[in-house]
Design a protein around this motif. Structure first.
Motif, mmCIF file in Angstrom:
data_model
loop_
_atom_site.group_PDB
_atom_site.id
_atom_site.type_symbol
_atom_site.label_atom_id
_atom_site.label_comp_id
_atom_site.label_asym_id
_atom_site.label_seq_id
_atom_site.Cartn_x
_atom_site.Cartn_y
_atom_site.Cartn_z
ATOM 1 N N TYR A 22 29.340 -43.063 18.097
ATOM 2 C CA TYR A 22 28.252 -42.681 19.008
ATOM 3 C C TYR A 22 27.994 -41.173 18.892
ATOM 4 N N VAL A 81 24.576 -39.102 17.683
ATOM 5 C CA VAL A 81 23.952 -38.020 18.459
ATOM 6 C C VAL A 81 23.819 -36.762 17.611
ATOM 7 N N PRO A 113 28.493 -40.971 27.154
ATOM 8 C CA PRO A 113 28.069 -41.592 28.405
ATOM 9 C C PRO A 113 29.302 -42.113 29.143
ATOM 10 N N VAL A 169 23.263 -49.250 26.491
ATOM 11 C CA VAL A 169 23.238 -47.781 26.582
ATOM 12 C C VAL A 169 22.810 -47.196 25.239
ATOM 13 N N ARG A 199 19.417 -45.009 24.598
ATOM 14 C CA ARG A 199 19.491 -43.598 24.195
ATOM 15 C C ARG A 199 18.882 -43.323 22.825
#
Length: 99
Positions: A33, A37, A83, A90, A94
């Motif tokens: 994750y 990002v 998160p 989620v 996102r």
């Protein structure tokens, strides 16, 4: 281990991911994750999409019926905030079109 006061490079995060993948698949999911990002923030959309997909594949292997089952174990990875809960919904919310 990376210094938490600065953002880890994508290379550093990828090394962390590889180590975690062999020892702690949930930690590897959190790091995937974080990689999604970082690549998104760097404008590397193809790489971000690959890490979103990796994160989603890893999430498929975990139960997700309760908050406890999807709660992240760390606040951040390599300086990237995680998160509170990590599940497919989620990730899709996102990353939108990247997921």
């Amino acid at each position: 281990m990376t210094n938490q006061t600065r953002l880890a490079s994508t290379g550093e995060l990828e090394s962390i991911f590889q180590r975690e993948l062999a020892t702690d698949r949930w930690a590897a999911t959190e790091t995937a994750y974080a990689l999604a990002v970082r690549h998104r923030d760097l404008g590397d959309w193809p790489a971000s999409r690959e890490w979103v997909e990796q994160c989603l594949r890893l999430l498929e292997g975990f139960p997700g019926e309760t908050e406890e089952q999807v709660a992240t174990t760390r606040m951040s990875v390599g300086g990237v905030s995680l998160p509170t809960y990590l599940h497919a919904g989620v990730v899709e919310a996102r990353f939108g079109d990247l997921s």
